[in-house]
Write a protein that holds these residues in place. Structure first.
Motif, PDB file in Angstrom:
ATOM      1  N   GLY A 408       0.990  -1.326  -0.113  1.00 12.78           N
ATOM      2  CA  GLY A 408       0.033  -0.182   0.056  1.00 12.78           C
ATOM      3  C   GLY A 408       0.818   1.461   0.114  1.00 12.78           C
ATOM      4  O   GLY A 408       0.569   1.959  -0.767  1.00 12.78           O
ATOM      5  N   ARG A 409       1.789   1.214   0.939  1.00 12.02           N
ATOM      6  CA  ARG A 409       2.736   2.595   0.897  1.00 12.02           C
ATOM      7  C   ARG A 409       3.606   2.564  -0.021  1.00 12.02           C
ATOM      8  O   ARG A 409       3.573   3.817  -0.882  1.00 12.02           O
ATOM      9  CB  ARG A 409       3.842   2.123   2.169  1.00 12.02           C
ATOM     10  CG  ARG A 409       3.169   2.601   3.379  1.00 12.02           C
ATOM     11  CD  ARG A 409       4.401   2.818   4.636  1.00 12.02           C
ATOM     12  NE  ARG A 409       5.332   1.757   4.672  1.00 12.02           N
ATOM     13  CZ  ARG A 409       5.180   0.601   5.473  1.00 12.02           C
ATOM     14  NH1 ARG A 409       3.902   0.808   6.375  1.00 12.02           N
ATOM     15  NH2 ARG A 409       5.964   0.039   5.594  1.00 12.02           N
ATOM     16  N   VAL A 410       3.947   1.372  -0.837  1.00 17.99           N
ATOM     17  CA  VAL A 410       4.750   1.519  -2.073  1.00 17.99           C
ATOM     18  C   VAL A 410       3.957   2.073  -3.078  1.00 17.99           C
ATOM     19  O   VAL A 410       4.371   3.027  -4.174  1.00 17.99           O
ATOM     20  CB  VAL A 410       5.165   0.268  -2.417  1.00 17.99           C
ATOM     21  CG1 VAL A 410       5.646  -0.101  -3.826  1.00 17.99           C
ATOM     22  CG2 VAL A 410       6.226  -0.235  -1.566  1.00 17.99           C
ATOM     23  N   ALA A 411       2.639   1.762  -3.224  1.00 15.11           N
ATOM     24  CA  ALA A 411       1.599   2.247  -4.513  1.00 15.11           C
ATOM     25  C   ALA A 411       1.555   3.690  -4.100  1.00 15.11           C
ATOM     26  O   ALA A 411       1.691   4.471  -5.432  1.00 15.11           O
ATOM     27  CB  ALA A 411       0.319   1.614  -4.399  1.00 15.11           C
ATOM     28  N   VAL A 412       1.334   4.252  -2.905  1.00 13.29           N
ATOM     29  CA  VAL A 412       1.260   5.753  -2.934  1.00 13.29           C
ATOM     30  C   VAL A 412       2.681   6.366  -3.187  1.00 13.29           C
ATOM     31  O   VAL A 412       2.506   7.463  -3.955  1.00 13.29           O
ATOM     32  CB  VAL A 412       1.054   6.053  -1.356  1.00 13.29           C
ATOM     33  CG1 VAL A 412       1.132   7.413  -0.904  1.00 13.29           C
ATOM     34  CG2 VAL A 412      -0.451   5.340  -0.860  1.00 13.29           C
ATOM     35  N   ALA A 413       3.804   5.915  -2.771  1.00 14.96           N
ATOM     36  CA  ALA A 413       4.998   6.564  -3.107  1.00 14.96           C
ATOM     37  C   ALA A 413       5.335   6.450  -4.858  1.00 14.96           C
ATOM     38  O   ALA A 413       5.719   7.648  -5.252  1.00 14.96           O
ATOM     39  CB  ALA A 413       6.129   5.856  -2.540  1.00 14.96           C
ATOM     40  N   ARG A 414       4.757   5.323  -5.336  1.00 15.74           N
ATOM     41  CA  ARG A 414       5.031   5.448  -6.764  1.00 15.74           C
ATOM     42  C   ARG A 414       4.226   6.251  -7.626  1.00 15.74           C
ATOM     43  O   ARG A 414       4.340   6.875  -8.407  1.00 15.74           O
ATOM     44  CB  ARG A 414       4.540   3.906  -7.566  1.00 15.74           C
ATOM     45  CG  ARG A 414       5.882   2.856  -6.896  1.00 15.74           C
ATOM     46  CD  ARG A 414       5.665   1.306  -7.207  1.00 15.74           C
ATOM     47  NE  ARG A 414       5.678   1.310  -8.883  1.00 15.74           N
ATOM     48  CZ  ARG A 414       6.575   0.451  -9.297  1.00 15.74           C
ATOM     49  NH1 ARG A 414       7.447  -0.217  -8.471  1.00 15.74           N
ATOM     50  NH2 ARG A 414       6.734   0.226 -10.419  1.00 15.74           N
ATOM     51  N   GLY A 422       6.209  11.917 -13.672  1.00 16.97           N
ATOM     52  CA  GLY A 422       5.811  11.042 -14.853  1.00 16.97           C
ATOM     53  C   GLY A 422       6.724   9.784 -14.952  1.00 16.97           C
ATOM     54  O   GLY A 422       6.703   9.236 -15.965  1.00 16.97           O
ATOM     55  N   MET A 423       7.455   9.562 -14.111  1.00 16.93           N
ATOM     56  CA  MET A 423       8.332   8.228 -14.137  1.00 16.93           C
ATOM     57  C   MET A 423       8.795   7.759 -12.549  1.00 16.93           C
ATOM     58  O   MET A 423       8.489   8.624 -11.699  1.00 16.93           O
ATOM     59  CB  MET A 423       9.648   8.602 -14.895  1.00 16.93           C
ATOM     60  CG  MET A 423      10.489   9.687 -14.280  1.00 16.93           C
ATOM     61  SD  MET A 423      11.889   9.835 -15.226  1.00 16.93           S
ATOM     62  CE  MET A 423      11.472  11.450 -16.102  1.00 16.93           C
ATOM     63  N   LEU A 424       9.387   6.636 -12.459  1.00 16.93           N
ATOM     64  CA  LEU A 424       9.920   6.254 -11.122  1.00 16.93           C
ATOM     65  C   LEU A 424      10.990   7.052 -10.831  1.00 16.93           C
ATOM     66  O   LEU A 424      11.727   7.696 -11.795  1.00 16.93           O
ATOM     67  CB  LEU A 424      10.246   4.736 -10.966  1.00 16.93           C
ATOM     68  CG  LEU A 424       8.768   3.963 -11.273  1.00 16.93           C
ATOM     69  CD1 LEU A 424       9.143   2.329 -11.009  1.00 16.93           C
ATOM     70  CD2 LEU A 424       7.796   4.202  -9.965  1.00 16.93           C
ATOM     71  N   ASN A 425      11.588   7.333  -9.458  1.00  9.83           N
ATOM     72  CA  ASN A 425      12.479   7.977  -9.090  1.00  9.83           C
ATOM     73  C   ASN A 425      13.992   7.307  -9.701  1.00  9.83           C
ATOM     74  O   ASN A 425      14.820   8.285  -9.899  1.00  9.83           O
ATOM     75  CB  ASN A 425      12.715   7.908  -7.396  1.00  9.83           C
ATOM     76  CG  ASN A 425      11.537   8.838  -6.973  1.00  9.83           C
ATOM     77  OD1 ASN A 425      10.974   9.891  -7.680  1.00  9.83           O
ATOM     78  ND2 ASN A 425      11.065   8.402  -5.870  1.00  9.83           N
ATOM     79  N   ASN A 426      13.973   6.152  -9.918  1.00 11.30           N
ATOM     80  CA  ASN A 426      15.495   5.684 -10.514  1.00 11.30           C
ATOM     81  C   ASN A 426      15.584   6.270 -11.848  1.00 11.30           C
ATOM     82  O   ASN A 426      16.737   6.208 -12.396  1.00 11.30           O
ATOM     83  CB  ASN A 426      15.456   4.200 -10.452  1.00 11.30           C
ATOM     84  CG  ASN A 426      14.743   3.389 -11.369  1.00 11.30           C
ATOM     85  OD1 ASN A 426      13.542   3.914 -11.697  1.00 11.30           O
ATOM     86  ND2 ASN A 426      15.212   2.245 -11.800  1.00 11.30           N
ATOM     87  N   GLU A 427      14.592   6.460 -12.551  1.00  8.10           N
ATOM     88  CA  GLU A 427      14.676   7.188 -13.957  1.00  8.10           C
ATOM     89  C   GLU A 427      14.656   8.405 -14.138  1.00  8.10           C
ATOM     90  O   GLU A 427      15.154   9.027 -15.120  1.00  8.10           O
ATOM     91  CB  GLU A 427      13.483   6.823 -14.722  1.00  8.10           C
ATOM     92  CG  GLU A 427      13.457   5.199 -14.878  1.00  8.10           C
ATOM     93  CD  GLU A 427      11.991   4.703 -15.351  1.00  8.10           C
ATOM     94  OE1 GLU A 427      11.211   5.408 -15.517  1.00  8.10           O
ATOM     95  OE2 GLU A 427      11.837   3.291 -15.346  1.00  8.10           O
TER      96      GLU A 427
END
Lengths: 507, 393
Positions: A408-414, A422-427
């Motif tokens: 759940g937390r991961v989904a919120v952060a993503r 518009g993208m994940l943080n590693n990108e």
């Protein structure tokens, strides 16, 4: 007589249409396949002949020529068997030509005429432009996801002959046997203690960061890694299709519904060859492990034990998200956007727990750690030390936080990351970091000092900021600016793997 | 400084350069040991002994008996004598600035004169007369904790600053750290006792340190240039290291190890052994704690050693100005856990009941300010043992 039957072959994770042209005519009895068949296709002559005869049809004892068009491309695999058999039957007027005009065929034949499943039906089914696609029963669901026309499962060549001669209806194959074994990913609740490693997994899941676990045997590195897919959101339609294609092409068992919906988890053994990892092979260019873990997690346990060449060849796909495999006459690009999780012991004896606690000489330690090249080590945003859990924690047996909560937390952060940039943080590109990951003054001081002391490269600096961005996104209310604590935690999750050069550095 | 010689009438007369070269050549033969060297020289000059060892002359007792017991010895000596002709060995010594010191020489350390296993020859790079000063041997594991290394470095520096020669073995880990510390003090020069010839610094990584020690003080070996660091030579080296020290300090040691051999050799010679106490569950302190249990004296600080040497300890241990930023509240709490052992972010968070981020911040800031160092996810205090609580006061 002449018949042309649509079929397909597989290169990498892509299907290519092949027209199977069969000519049956006067001449010395014989059966030839032309159009660059490789050994596996040439063998189908004997299978097709036996299967036709076992199905109650007659084998025309005259000259039979099969051409696989386009003839400039080498073809491999046994998926053309069924098309060749149908072509021979049609050309020898045992089934009416008109009846197969709008049909395509995929499948391998047994000597008794049974139709067997082949790998890669999903990508191959997409290239047909026919009303009806006949596939082996076991491949029905994957074909149905992609195919443009109607999918006809077929269990035996005999049934086909009957159907096309209008002696029988299409047989009913119960393909809706979706027992829906909702394959449950292992749960984080099983992991006892390990707050640091848990947090690292959560960060990895939320930001798409590559992660390296360093710890002694028995610390639970493998267990932790296996729980990462369970923290990731389900694949969206586009990803699911791409993953299904690759899995089908690689011959990986597909879920009952045919569509891969959960992020895959692959854990190749460290003896895996370069071809097994990145894909390749002589003709078909089978997808490798890095492609099979597309949109999922590739776990490399015992990282230093992998062949150095293997480790180096995955670096380019890591950056680009695709792998290009070229052979003399062939060049394919296979998707491989995977998240890398690796595990290694701190030293060869594995006991290197606390400082001064291990047997390994300096030279042995160096040669062990040195097997992992610096550039590869640098790709890991998160390098986390994992310790064997405390005895008290083990006996305490208090279950950890379950995956569902973390997910759940991961989904919120993503979502936060995607909404923001518009993208994940590693990108995140380095030039966008100032806009999307601004640093508080104290945090900047912290990083500046690390850089001044030469402990942090420019690349490392960007990576720390990306990880800190994810840590901030995981906070209950998120935070715009990265404070000292997030940066410190990101720094703390970059442990130095290499042994120090001089032991007695002055204080 | 005049030295009282225990055996002023030592049998060996002062050797001329010719004989000295023969002595060096004898020591460089394969399978040569201290006792064989002594046996060869019994009642003979080095050149006569070399003639026997190289097979030019028939052996007499006790060498004949030695050959009879060990058939290989004769052929190995003969073949290696061809490779190690006295002129060549002499030239090698000269090339590396090594002087050949035999018992009876002015420069032969008097501490070794009465030794039960007195070296028959020493090869000295640098100035052996520095041993006339007060001497403390510092030994320990090759694989210490960061704190152990820092402790050795600090002891080395402060002893040197007090005018004490630090004797050690140039090995990786504690030895090297002690030498580095002694060199950094630029006061009393350090002395290294090594197990191989001086032509090839071993370990290679300490080649620079080796040269610095030879330049400032002395590097002493029982074996001439050309002799490899074979494993059996290290325990032999340790006895010389012990014999040259007035007291021996073991900083960190495992349950087994060369430093314990040195401690035993010291004990046999009536030389006091000191050990730095460590946490009982830390592997690299098992040996030292064992020594303490067996009666070695604890060495919590340099002053203890200076007192044992009868030196004016008030000069030593001057408080250097600590330029490090004072830790904040969290830092003090975290640092209190790090006084006796290494911690990770996780263990600090657990013991203090903190969030990981808070622990990470505290440790990263402490590391930035120089209170800690991080290796492989472990944070260790940079304050050597015995200097630990300075931030509290």
């Amino acid at each position: 007589m002449f018949a042309s039957v649509p079929s397909a072959v597989l290169f990498g994770a892509q299907g290519h249409p092949v027209a199977v042209e069969v000519h049956v005519g006067k001449g010395l009895p014989g059966f030839h396949i032309v159009g660059l068949p490789d050994e596996s296709v040439r063998e189908s002559r004997d299978r097709v002949r036996a299967a036709v005869m076992s199905s109650g049809a007659t084998w025309p004892d005259i000259k039979i020529t099969v051409n696989l068009a386009p003839s400039r491309q080498r073809k491999s695999g046994s998926g053309l068997d069924l098309a060749i058999a149908v072509g021979v039957l049609a050309a020898s007027e045992q089934i009416p030509l008109a009846s197969i005009e709008r049909s395509g065929f995929l499948g391998e034949l047994g000597l008794d005429g049974s139709v067997r499943s082949v790998p890669g039906v999903a990508p191959m089914a997409g290239v047909f432009d026919v009303a009806e696609l006949v596939v082996p029963v076991a491949n029905t669901s994957e074909a149905a996801i992609i195919a443009n026309g109607r999918v006809r499962p077929c269990g035996h060549l005999r049934d086909l002959i009957a159907v096309f001669n209008e002696l029988a209806p299409w047989p009913d194959h119960d393909v809706s046997e979706e027992v829906e074994v909702s394959a449950t990913d292992p749960d984080l609740a099983d992991v006892i203690g390990q707050p640091m490693a848990r947090q690292a997994l959560e960060i990895a899941a939320a930001g798409g960061h590559h992660c390296l676990f360093v710890g002694p045997p028995g610390a639970g590195k493998t267990m932790l890694a296996a729980r990462l897919p369970g923290l990731l959101p389900a694949l969206d339609r586009e990803q699911a299709l791409a993953v299904t294609m690759v899995h089908s092409a690689a011959g990986v068992a597909l879920p009952p519904g045919g569509l891969v919906t959960r992020p895959p988890f692959r854990s190749p053994h460290h003896t895996s060859s370069q071809v097994a990892m990145v894909g390749g092979g002589s003709t078909a260019l089978r997808p490798g492990e890095i492609s099979i873990s597309h949109c999922g997690v590739l776990f490399m346990d015992e990282l230093p034990e992998f062949a150095p060449r293997v480790m180096d060849t995955i670096r380019q796909p890591l950056e680009e998200g695709t792998v290009s495999v070229s052979r003399a006459a062939l060049h394919v690009t296979i998707p491989s956007r995977f998240q890398l999780v690796a595990a290694m012991n701190p030293c060869p004896c594995g006991d290197g727990n606390e400082p001064g606690g291990c047997e390994c000489g300096d030279a042995r330690l160096r040669s062990y750690v040195g097997r992992v090249s610096g550039p590869l080590l640098d790709r890991f945003d998160l390098r986390v030390k994992v310790e064997r859990p405390d005895v008290n924690q083990l006996l305490d047996n208090k279950p950890g936080e379950p995956s569902s909560v973390v997910r759940g937390r991961v989904a919120v952060a993503r979502q936060r990351a995607v909404d923001r940039q518009g993208m994940l943080n590693n990108e995140l590109a380095a030039r966008d970091l100032d806009r999307f990951a601004p640093l508080a003054t104290t945090a900047l001081d912290c990083l500046r000092d690390e850089m001044e002391r030469g402990r942090l490269s420019a690349r490392g600096y960007h990576r720390v900021r990306r990880v800190a961005r994810t840590i901030a996104d995981l906070r209950p209310h998120g935070s715009e600016v990265l404070d000292e604590e997030t940066v410190a935690l990101a720094l703390g999750m970059r442990v130095s793997v290499r042994p120090p050069h001089a032991v007695g550095r002055a204080a | 400084m005049s030295v009282l010689r225990l055996f002023p009438e030592a049998a060996t007369p002062v050797l001329d350069p010719h004989e000295r070269a023969h002595l060096a050549a004898l020591a460089s033969l394969d399978l040569m040991t201290t006792s064989r060297l002594v046996a060869l020289q019994a009642g003979r000059s080095p050149s006569e002994a070399f003639a026997i060892a190289s097979g030019e002359q028939q052996p007499t007792e006790p060498i004949a008996a030695l050959f009879a017991r060990n058939a290989e010895l004769r052929s190995r000596w003969r073949s290696s004598a061809k490779r190690n002709q006295p002129q060549e060995v002499g030239a090698r010594c000269e090339e590396h600035g090594v002087s050949v010191v035999a018992p009876g020489d002015e420069l032969y350390p008097p501490q070794l004169d009465g030794d039960p296993r007195r070296p028959a020859v020493l090869f000295v790079q640098g100035d052996a007369s520095v041993l006339d000063a007060r001497r403390v041997g510092i030994v320990g594991t090759r694989n210490p904790t960061r704190r152990g290394a820092l402790t050795a470095e600090r002891f080395g520096a402060e002893l040197a600053a007090a005018g004490v020669v630090v004797v050690s073995g140039l090995a990786l880990g504690i030895d090297g750290a002690a030498h580095r510390g002694a060199l950094a003090a630029s006061a009393a020069p350090p002395v290294a006792v090594v197990a191989n010839g001086q032509d090839r610094p071993y370990p290679k990584r300490h080649a620079g340190l080796w040269a610095e020690v030879a330049e400032a003080g002395a590097v002493i070996s029982e074996w001439p240039p050309g002799v490899a660091p074979e494993p059996f030579r290290f325990p032999q080296r340790n006895r010389i290291l012990a014999a040259l020290s007035e007291l021996v300090l073991v900083v960190e040691s495992r349950e087994r190890g060369g430093s314990l051999i040195t401690a035993r050799e010291a004990g046999e010679r009536g030389i006091d052994v000191f050990a730095v106490p460590g946490p009982i569950d830390q592997r690299s302190s098992v040996g030292t704690n064992r020594l303490l249990a067996d009666g070695a004296a604890p060495a919590p600080d340099v002053e203890t050693l200076l007192v044992a040497l009868g030196l004016d300890h008030r000069r030593a241990g001057r408080h250097r100005v600590d330029a490090r930023a004072q830790p904040d509240t969290d830092g003090v709490l975290a640092l209190s856990l790090l006084h006796d052992r290494a911690q990770s972010i996780e263990t600090v968070a657990r013991q203090l009941g903190w969030e990981l981020g808070r622990a990470a911040r505290a440790l990263v800031v402490l590391e930035r300010d120089g209170w800690l160092v991080e290796v492989g996810g472990w944070y260790e205090s940079t304050d050597p043992i015995g200097a630990g609580s300075r931030c509290d006061s």
